[in-house]
Design a protein around this motif. Structure first.
Motif, PDB file in Angstrom:
ATOM      1  N   SER A 141      79.054  48.424  17.408  1.00 20.77           N
ATOM      2  CA  SER A 141      79.509  48.918  16.106  1.00 20.77           C
ATOM      3  C   SER A 141      80.980  49.281  16.144  1.00 20.77           C
TER       4      SER A 141
ATOM      5  N   SER B 241      83.645  47.385  13.804  1.00 17.20           N
ATOM      6  CA  SER B 241      84.312  48.166  12.761  1.00 17.20           C
ATOM      7  C   SER B 241      85.748  47.710  12.519  1.00 17.20           C
TER       8      SER B 241
ATOM      9  N   ILE C  21      75.688  53.245   5.329  1.00 15.97           N
ATOM     10  CA  ILE C  21      75.626  52.263   6.423  1.00 15.97           C
ATOM     11  C   ILE C  21      74.601  51.185   6.097  1.00 15.97           C
ATOM     12  N   THR C  22      73.414  51.609   5.673  1.00 16.47           N
ATOM     13  CA  THR C  22      72.358  50.652   5.344  1.00 16.47           C
ATOM     14  C   THR C  22      72.748  49.760   4.183  1.00 16.47           C
ATOM     15  N   ASP C  23      73.308  50.341   3.126  1.00 21.85           N
ATOM     16  CA  ASP C  23      73.686  49.555   1.950  1.00 21.85           C
ATOM     17  C   ASP C  23      74.719  48.493   2.279  1.00 21.85           C
ATOM     18  N   ASN C  24      75.643  48.812   3.185  1.00 18.48           N
ATOM     19  CA  ASN C  24      76.718  47.854   3.492  1.00 18.48           C
ATOM     20  C   ASN C  24      76.307  46.814   4.523  1.00 18.48           C
ATOM     21  N   ILE C  25      75.420  47.169   5.436  1.00 19.62           N
ATOM     22  CA  ILE C  25      75.055  46.216   6.492  1.00 19.62           C
ATOM     23  C   ILE C  25      73.932  45.280   6.055  1.00 19.62           C
TER      24      ILE C  25
ATOM     25  N   SER D 210      76.495  41.878   2.101  1.00 24.37           N
ATOM     26  CA  SER D 210      76.519  42.307   3.496  1.00 24.37           C
ATOM     27  C   SER D 210      77.957  42.406   3.999  1.00 24.37           C
TER      28      SER D 210
ATOM     29  N   GLY E 145      80.328  48.491   7.178  1.00 25.04           N
ATOM     30  CA  GLY E 145      79.229  49.400   7.496  1.00 25.04           C
ATOM     31  C   GLY E 145      79.325  49.947   8.913  1.00 25.04           C
ATOM     32  N   SER E 146      79.809  49.131   9.836  1.00 22.02           N
ATOM     33  CA  SER E 146      79.991  49.592  11.213  1.00 22.02           C
ATOM     34  C   SER E 146      81.053  50.679  11.290  1.00 22.02           C
TER      35      SER E 146
END
Length: 304
Positions: free
Chosen positions: A47, A51, A261-265, A270, A275-276
């Motif tokens: 991650s 990032s 984090i979940t919404d972006n990954i 995506s 998200g990282s």
């Protein structure tokens, strides 16, 4: 009559590990460390690397430097509310739920009537996942069919406990704290059972009151439990996800870093690199809290 020679107790020689023992320990420890590296630290380090990239999981990875962090801080409106909500989560669990769990542990440890029943009842929410606690929160706090509005008889103007962004965070915190309190209570009960009773007796003989005995004699002996409780509290607060996602997918006042984090990954658009970057911030904040506290506890232990 010959003098009897006193038998000297034989010294037990330290048991030496055989090659087989060493091999078994090596395999067991090696597997544990390997799993920890693969499941925990491997993704964490990945991650950190991701990032600094722009990647949607399909196309080629592009290096973007610190653009993700700059965008996150300046151009992502959900970031700062999520940070504030996570800090409120830490504060509520640390300053309200944890002291309440300690209070319950002290009361039950004194041997009140039906203490086993109270202990089992308060601990019961701990066996539930936060997702289940979120479903229970919906049953209780739903605007139209919730138990709380039915009890309050707000038929004409029911309160939208979970839809109002000024209320929903505090309502969810109450349910999260309900679960956390039982966990803290069990940990402190175990610590209180291990306190030497002679310490309390000595304090009573010296004329110390019950509060003085607890805060000056008993509580300092709970230092190892305090460390465990603090670490668990911070981790539980910063990784909170299930309960808010069940309630409204972490939106409209329930934004948390874990949800972002979940919404972006794995969301529709995506953005694994972005998200990282949020995940790295969450990891840094978690380690900052925990390492700072552990360092202070270690220094305090050395100065004693």
């Amino acid at each position: 009559m010959p003098h009897a020679t006193a038998r000297r107790p034989r010294r037990r020689s330290a048991r030496r590990f055989t090659r087989r023992d060493s091999a078994v320990l090596g395999v067991l420890l090696g597997l544990t460390v390997l799993l920890d590296l693969v499941i925990v630290w491997g993704p964490a380090l990945a991650s950190v690397g991701l990032s600094f990239t722009s990647w949607d999981g399909i196309s080629d990875i592009k290096t973007v430097g610190g653009d993700n962090y700059e965008q996150m801080v300046s151009d992502y409106p959900a970031f700062w509310p999520a940070v504030r909500h996570n800090l409120l989560w830490v504060g509520f669990l640390g300053l309200v739920a944890t002291p309440f769990g300690l209070l319950l542990a002290v009361v039950i440890d004194r041997g009140v009537r039906f203490s086993r029943f109270y202990q089992s009842t308060i601990y019961l929410p701990v066996v539930l996942s936060l997702a289940i606690v979120g479903f229970i929160a919906q049953l209780v706090l739903s605007r139209d069919t919730g138990a709380l509005n039915a009890i309050l008889a707000n038929h004409d103007d029911p309160v939208d406990w979970l839809g109002d962004s000024d209320l929903n965070l505090w309502m969810v915190l109450l349910f999260a704290g309900w679960r956390h309190t039982g966990y803290v209570m069990i940990l402190y009960l175990a610590g209180l059972k291990s306190v030497d009773p002679s310490l309390k007796e000595a304090a009573a003989i010296d004329g110390a009151s019950a509060p003085q005995t607890f805060f000056r004699v008993v509580f300092p002996t709970l230092r190892p439990v305090n460390v465990v409780v603090m670490v668990i509290t911070v981790i539980e607060a910063l990784r909170a996800f299930d309960i808010v996602y069940v309630v409204n997918k972490g939106r409209n006042g329930l934004e948390l870093l874990s949800v972002l984090i979940t919404d972006n990954i794995i969301g529709e658009a995506s953005r694994i690199g972005f998200g990282s970057a949020i995940a790295v911030v969450l990891l840094t904040v978690s380690l900052g809290f925990i390492v700072t506290y552990l360092v202070q506890e270690t220094r305090g232990e050395k100065n004693r």
